[in-house]
Design a protein around this motif. Structure first.
Motif, short mmCIF file in Angstrom:
data_model
loop_
_atom_site.label_atom_id
_atom_site.label_comp_id
_atom_site.label_asym_id
_atom_site.label_seq_id
_atom_site.Cartn_x
_atom_site.Cartn_y
_atom_site.Cartn_z
N ASN B 66 8.72 -15.32 -26.95
CA ASN B 66 7.86 -14.68 -27.95
C ASN B 66 7.02 -15.71 -28.70
OD1 ASN B 66 8.80 -12.11 -27.41
ND2 ASN B 66 10.51 -12.30 -28.86
N TYR B 67 7.62 -16.87 -28.94
CA TYR B 67 6.93 -17.89 -29.72
C TYR B 67 5.77 -18.51 -28.94
CZ TYR B 67 10.27 -17.56 -33.46
OH TYR B 67 10.99 -17.08 -34.52
N GLN B 68 5.82 -18.35 -27.59
CA GLN B 68 4.71 -18.81 -26.77
C GLN B 68 3.64 -17.72 -26.72
OE1 GLN B 68 6.52 -20.19 -23.23
NE2 GLN B 68 5.30 -22.05 -23.18
N THR B 69 4.12 -16.49 -26.48
CA THR B 69 3.20 -15.37 -26.33
C THR B 69 2.27 -15.22 -27.53
OG1 THR B 69 5.08 -14.29 -25.29
CG2 THR B 69 3.08 -12.97 -25.57
N VAL B 70 2.83 -15.41 -28.74
CA VAL B 70 2.05 -15.17 -29.94
C VAL B 70 0.83 -16.10 -30.00
CG1 VAL B 70 3.38 -16.69 -31.45
CG2 VAL B 70 2.17 -14.75 -32.42
N PHE B 71 0.97 -17.31 -29.44
CA PHE B 71 -0.17 -18.23 -29.42
C PHE B 71 -1.26 -17.78 -28.45
CE2 PHE B 71 2.80 -20.95 -31.58
CZ PHE B 71 2.00 -21.75 -32.38
N ASP B 72 -0.86 -16.94 -27.44
CA ASP B 72 -1.87 -16.40 -26.53
C ASP B 72 -2.59 -15.22 -27.15
OD1 ASP B 72 -0.86 -18.25 -24.78
OD2 ASP B 72 0.50 -16.83 -23.82
N LEU B 73 -1.89 -14.50 -28.04
CA LEU B 73 -2.49 -13.29 -28.63
C LEU B 73 -3.52 -13.62 -29.70
CD1 LEU B 73 0.71 -11.04 -28.94
CD2 LEU B 73 -1.14 -10.83 -27.29
N ILE B 74 -3.22 -14.60 -30.53
CA ILE B 74 -4.16 -15.02 -31.58
C ILE B 74 -4.21 -16.54 -31.61
CG2 ILE B 74 -4.01 -13.02 -33.12
CD1 ILE B 74 -1.90 -14.64 -34.70
N PRO B 75 -5.34 -17.12 -32.08
CA PRO B 75 -5.41 -18.59 -32.19
C PRO B 75 -4.59 -19.08 -33.38
CG PRO B 75 -7.48 -17.59 -32.90
CD PRO B 75 -6.61 -16.48 -32.42
#
Lengths: 312, 283
Positions: B66-75
């Motif tokens: 999840n902590y990786q995915t969130v960086f893909d969703l928003i800068p």
């Protein structure tokens, strides 16, 4: 003292140069205020005048608020169907956040005065909501309130209930936002009240107990009167804050369902900015109303502070 | 009520009372801490886990992705930086402008002093939401939307902070100030070398207050930044929730990252916060 005085500074004695010195000090003082004054002038006082001016204007064909319409916006606002509901929602929201919020905080602050082990742990635990901002707390509560997979309905399900539409039922949505707001505010209210309670000297209680007072009587005759400044401060600050609430409403409900959570500030936002509707004139008329309401509350605050509340 | 609370330690018969206090405190603590606990727990849950009903209260398997995915969703990194720049600038600027003005009000004679001071106090009575439209139009006309200027310019001075510092400065002994001036000290030198070091607690209190206020801003940053690269972390996190409601675990991971600095401050610097935030409550 004058022995080690250097150069000219203390030697100004004639009245002429004294007047000149005082004028120079006035100029110097003004320079110290200048940076703040510039900011206030550009971003507070000029916009304040603009708010009034916008409220008597309407949009021209290209959407600029340049057409003078007199009091038309105010008339439309006061006779319109929504305004009374908006005011009702605004004040209801203030009451259902301020009263429970401060009540709970007061109860907890009193409990935290008990001299038992582990109080520091509880103090920290109760202050934790403070780590959240309006935005982050609202996002978390939107997950908790989720009617399909949210934890709150999960608990209700375990209790055998079908669950609530926390954010989509017009009868509940405002209360849900109030719950999220009270939770977020609690840490701050508690800090202020605990600081106030900590400042009440123990001798007062001992003296009162020697006089045979106890229990509720101690709370009523010593704790509450001495806590009055903090309580009063909190009531005023939380009331004004709840009138200004925007983030929670924007994130949780966008003013809905069926406008049941559209407060004055949210209405200003939606008239001026939402869905490309840029009715700056009408929104500014509402902004003027907000300004007046807050002014009345702060005036009452100062009036009562001067007269009634006991300051040490 | 206060009676048995205050005497809980001294009175051995207060054992039952003590158990009762613990019980109430524990229940309330669980209710209050739960949203934070669930945020952290949820940030480690798989999408299946967090979307299950009845909801699971802990991650059945750790899902740190999840902590990786969130960086893909928003800068997120850029938005973090934006928040630090925005809040840092506002804090430093407020400390500077308020210190200068408070010095003027506390120590210097000037014509119309009461009027100027009243003007500063008056800014505290104007709710920001009542003047937000003209401010927005001004920024739009100046072409400053989506810039740091728009984020910070209106907040570079503070009436409340000036008032706070003036009260603190007034406690400085006039004799000492006179002595410093006779020794040839000028206004700025006195301010920087004598007053500011002595007033560190008051300045720190204002600093904390200003930083938290700026860090938590929502309405204004929402209006003046539409480009995700220019948005603050608060706006980013709230967009996250509306962008992808199926990926709640990543949303929670984003929230955890966003509250990390303030969480550390609450747990380890509580005393600091108390001073900063109750500054307004206690005269």
């Amino acid at each position: 003292m004058t022995g080690n005085a250097t150069s000219a500074a203390p030697s100004r004695v004639s009245t002429v140069s004294a007047a000149r010195a005082s004028r120079r000090e006035g100029m110097t003082a003004f320079l110290f205020l200048l940076p703040s004054l510039v900011v206030f002038l550009v971003f507070v006082f000029y916009p304040l005048v603009q708010s009034f001016s916008l409220s008597v204007h309407s949009n021209d064909i290209i959407g600029r608020p340049t057409l003078f319409v007199g009091l038309e916006n105010y008339v439309a606002m006061l006779t319109g169907p929504d305004f009374r509901l908006v005011l009702w929602t605004t004040f209801s929201f203030a009451i259902i956040t301020v009263v429970p919020g401060i009540g709970i905080a007061l109860g907890l602050a009193l409990l935290l005065t008990a001299r038992i082990r582990g109080i520091r742990f509880f103090r920290t635990a109760f202050a934790l909501p403070f780590a959240f901002s309006v935005a982050t707390s609202a996002v978390v509560f939107s997950v908790l309130f989720n009617s399909a997979v949210g934890v709150l309905n999960g608990f209700l399900y375990q209790l055998g209930s079908a669950g609530l539409n926390w954010l989509t039922d017009p009868g509940i949505a405002l209360i849900s936002i109030a719950i999220a707001t009270v939770w977020l505010q609690l840490g701050y209210d508690l800090l202020v009240l605990a600081a106030g309670l900590g400042a009440i000297p123990d001798e007062l209680y001992e003296a009162a107990r020697l006089d045979g007072a106890s229990g509720w009587r101690l709370a009523r005759s010593i704790t509450l009167p001495l806590l009055a400044p903090q309580l009063f401060f909190l009531i005023v600050v939380s009331t004004i804050q709840s009138l200004q609430n925007f983030g929670q409403i924007y994130i949780l409900t966008r003013g809905g369902p069926s406008n049941s959570t559209t407060t004055l500030v949210y209405s200003i936002y939606s008239k001026a900015f939402a869905f490309g509707s840029s009715d700056f004139g009408f929104a500014s008329a509402e902004a003027v109303v907000l300004l007046l309401i807050v002014l009345v509350i702060t005036t009452i605050q100062f009036g009562i502070l001067e007269r009634r509340v006991f300051y040490r | 009520m206060m009676g048995w609370l205050r005497s809980a330690r001294a009175d051995p018969a207060g054992a039952i009372g003590r158990v009762l206090i613990y019980l109430i405190l524990a229940i309330v603590a669980i209710v209050i801490v739960f949203p934070l606990y669930y945020t952290i727990a949820g940030s480690f849950m798989t999408p299946g886990d967090i979307n299950s009903f009845p909801p699971s209260l802990y991650p059945h398997e750790l899902h740190p992705q999840n902590y990786q995915t969130v960086f893909d969703l928003i800068p997120l990194g850029q938005q973090y930086l934006n928040s630090i720049i925005q809040s840092g600038t506002i804090t430093i600027a407020e400390l500077l402008t308020a210190t200068l003005a408070a010095y003027g009000f506390a120590f210097l004679r000037m014509p119309w002093k009461r009027f100027w001071f009243g003007l500063f106090l008056a800014t505290m009575m104007v709710p920001w939401e009542a003047i937000i439209i003209p401010n927005y139009l001004m920024m739009a006309d100046a072409g400053l939307i989506n810039t740091y200027f728009a984020l910070v310019l209106p907040f570079l001075a503070t009436g409340f902070g000036t008032f706070l510092l003036r009260q603190a400065f007034l406690t400085f002994p006039q004799d000492l100030r006179d002595a410093a001036f006779i020794d040839g000290c000028g206004h700025l030198r006195f301010l920087v070398q004598v007053l500011v070091p002595l007033q560190r607690p008051a300045l720190a209190a204002l600093g904390v207050f200003a930083f938290l206020g700026a860090w938590n801003q929502y309405f204004w940053p929402l209006l003046v930044t539409q480009n995700p690269q220019m948005q603050t972390i608060q706006i980013g996190i709230s967009q996250l929730q509306s962008v992808d409601t199926n990926d709640l675990g990543s949303v929670m991971a984003g929230v955890v990252l966003a509250i990390l600095p303030t969480l550390v401050l609450v747990i380890f610097g509580q005393r600091f916060i108390v001073r900063g935030l109750t500054a307004g409550a206690l005269k």
